[in-house]
Design an enzyme around this catalytic site. Structure first.
Site, PDB file in Angstrom:
ATOM      1  N   CYS A  98       0.816  -1.224   0.000  1.00 51.97           N
ATOM      2  CA  CYS A  98       0.000   0.000   0.000  1.00 51.97           C
ATOM      3  C   CYS A  98       0.847   1.269   0.000  1.00 51.97           C
ATOM      4  CB  CYS A  98      -0.914   0.028   1.216  1.00 51.97           C
ATOM      5  SG  CYS A  98      -1.882  -1.458   1.380  1.00 51.97           S
ATOM      6  N   CYS A 422      -0.298   3.299   6.572  1.00 51.50           N
ATOM      7  CA  CYS A 422       0.236   2.001   6.995  1.00 51.50           C
ATOM      8  C   CYS A 422       0.488   1.161   5.746  1.00 51.50           C
ATOM      9  CB  CYS A 422      -0.727   1.298   7.946  1.00 51.50           C
ATOM     10  SG  CYS A 422      -2.392   1.061   7.316  1.00 51.50           S
TER      11      CYS A 422
END
Ligand SMILES: CC(=O)SCCNC(=O)CCNC(=O)[C@H](O)C(C)(C)COP(=O)(O)OP(=O)(O)OC[C@H]1O[C@@H](n2cnc3c(N)ncnc32)[C@H](O)[C@@H]1OP(=O)(O)O
Length: 436
Positions: A98, A422
């Site tokens: 991500c 995150c």
């Protein structure tokens, strides 16, 4: 010309000139109309039309993409060529789950800061709806052996060994969202964070509702008009807005949804998780020399960035680590962060990060200080919604939050902001920017 603003990390100033993105389109269980490159090309074309530059003006193209489709190896290069950029410009694709989109912007920032390059197109693209269904290794072996069988008799013998289980696919999206080291999927790591900091189901749902309401307001007010460019599908359909938004979300409706990742008592549901979507976005980064040469008007400057690692089970707390360290290194308290874009992987994880900054044990362990960082004012957090309402095309969410932070700071007449996220596997990134 803008006044020189150096990066906190030293080196040359690095300007964020402008950026654009596609609407984020909800993946609806089958491949959508666009591949990652299609998305990157449409977002890039709109941005380049706003800034007509010679085709060899850029020194580098960098694209984050987690799920590269087989027909588009190195999507950065394919997108650059389809955008009409000169074939002399090198282009590479980055993958750090991500964090891929933020890593692409950070790499561009470092190249320019160090004086290696002057003008870079950096972004991300992801078509999660295209994540493939694959055969299991056993089924693949069976199929390969069928191909190797020499005679009709051998083939028939091999066919008889077929097992119906071979038809059960490996769902690459599910596998990709599972940490293979700790064997938890991303939603389960959010449950761990929720349990660690006592985040309740009601708090997570309440956060999710505010994400939808904020995005709906931003869409209504036209605050995303500069950022989001129309997306044209081959069948003539035009996408103009992030279609995952649900302004009708209420506490009652969300309370009815069953936990997805930890049944029956978990807190993470379809309503308070980021959505699976397709999308792409780009940012244009420039040195002072490029700004002058091409007569550009930058919107912001990148001051500093920070990457960190932590236990994969609590990867959702990564932004508290990275953004906290970034703020402290730049002598900022939480109050000095005018706006914070904290990628909404899960409501429980966003709230966990806020709780961590107020937790003496966490602050002692991570920042080696006795005082907590304190309470972060929710009115300065994800002010126009986030991945829960608009979706999380993983390869581009990281640069999307930098792009949006820049535009939101400008609109709100604020100065400094941090974008942070995150990263599956137990990492996190954060970037500090300042508007000009
Ligand atoms: C490092 C990182 O960033 S980690 C994060 C990486 N990303 C992820 O892990 C993705 C996390 N999200 C997911 O995996 C998926 O969204 C899931 C599994 C949670 C849910 O998947 P789906 O069931 O396909 O979700 P979907 O959005 O379609 O919602 C399912 C149903 O829930 C209900 N629902 C969802 N949101 C709402 C809402 N806000 N209000 C009311 N009902 C809702 C609806 O009934 C919906 O069905 P409908 O769209 O047909 O009406």
């Amino acid at each position: 010309m803008t006044s020189p603003t150096s990066t906190s990390a030293g080196g040359r100033p690095v300007y964020l000139v402008d950026g654009a993105r596609t609407p984020f389109i909800k993946a609806r269980g089958k491949p959508g109309p666009f591949t990652p490159v299609d998305l990157a090309v449409q977002a890039g074309r709109a941005l380049l039309m706003r800034h007509p530059l010679p085709d060899d003006a850029f020194d580098q193209v960098i694209l984050g993409c987690v799920n590269v489709v087989a027909s588009e190896m190195n999507p950065a290069r394919i997108a650059a060529l389809r955008l009409g950029l000169s074939e002399t410009i090198p282009a590479f694709t980055m993958q750090i789950n991500c964090g891929s989109g933020m890593q692409s912007v950070d790499t561009a920032y470092r190249y320019i800061r160090e004086g290696r390059q002057d003008l870079i197109l950096a972004g991300g693209a992801e078509a999660l709806s295209h994540a493939p269904l694959m055969l299991t290794p056993a089924a693949t072996r069976w199929l390969a052996e069928l191909g190797l069988a020499r005679s009709v008799g051998e083939k028939l013998k091999h066919l008889a060994r077929f097992k119906p289980g071979y038809l059960k696919p490996v769902i690459s999206l599910e596998q990709g969202l599972t940490d293979p080291v700790v064997e938890l999927n991303m939603g389960q790591t959010a449950e761990v964070v929720a349990n660690l900091f006592g985040i309740s189901r009601e708090q997570a749902d309440d956060y999710a509702i505010s994400s939808h309401l904020r995005l709906a307001k931003a869409q209504e007010e036209g605050w995303l008009d500069e950022e989001v460019v129309p997306l044209y599908a081959p069948d003539g359909k035009v996408y103009t807005f992030d279609d995952g938004v649900r302004p009708e979300s209420t506490a009652d409706k969300l309370a009815k949804l069953r936990p997805v990742f930890e049944r029956p008592f978990g807190k993470v549901t379809a309503g308070n998780s980021s959505q699976i979507t397709d999308g792409a976005s780009w940012l244009m980064l420039a040195s002072e020399e490029a700004v002058e040469k091409y007569n550009l008007t930058p919107k912001a400057v990148i001051k500093d960035s920070e990457w960190s690692g932590l236990e994969p089970e609590i990867m959702g707390l990564g932004p508290a680590v990275s953004a906290g360290r970034l703020a402290l290194r730049n002598k900022m308290s939480l109050n000095d962060i005018d706006l914070l874009e904290l990628n909404e992987a899960f409501a429980a994880q966003v709230l966990g990060c806020l709780a961590a900054w107020n937790d003496p044990d966490f602050c002692r362990a991570i920042f080696q200080r006795d005082q907590v960082l304190g309470e972060f004012d929710r009115d300065r957090l994800n002010i126009d919604g986030g991945a829960i309402s608009l979706g999380h095309p993983v390869g581009t969410s990281g640069n999307r939050i930098v792009l949006h932070l820049m535009n939101a700071l400008k609109r709100e007449h604020k100065k400094r902001g941090i974008a942070t996220q995150c990263i599956g596997g137990g990492q996190a990134g954060a970037m500090l920017i300042e508007v000009i």
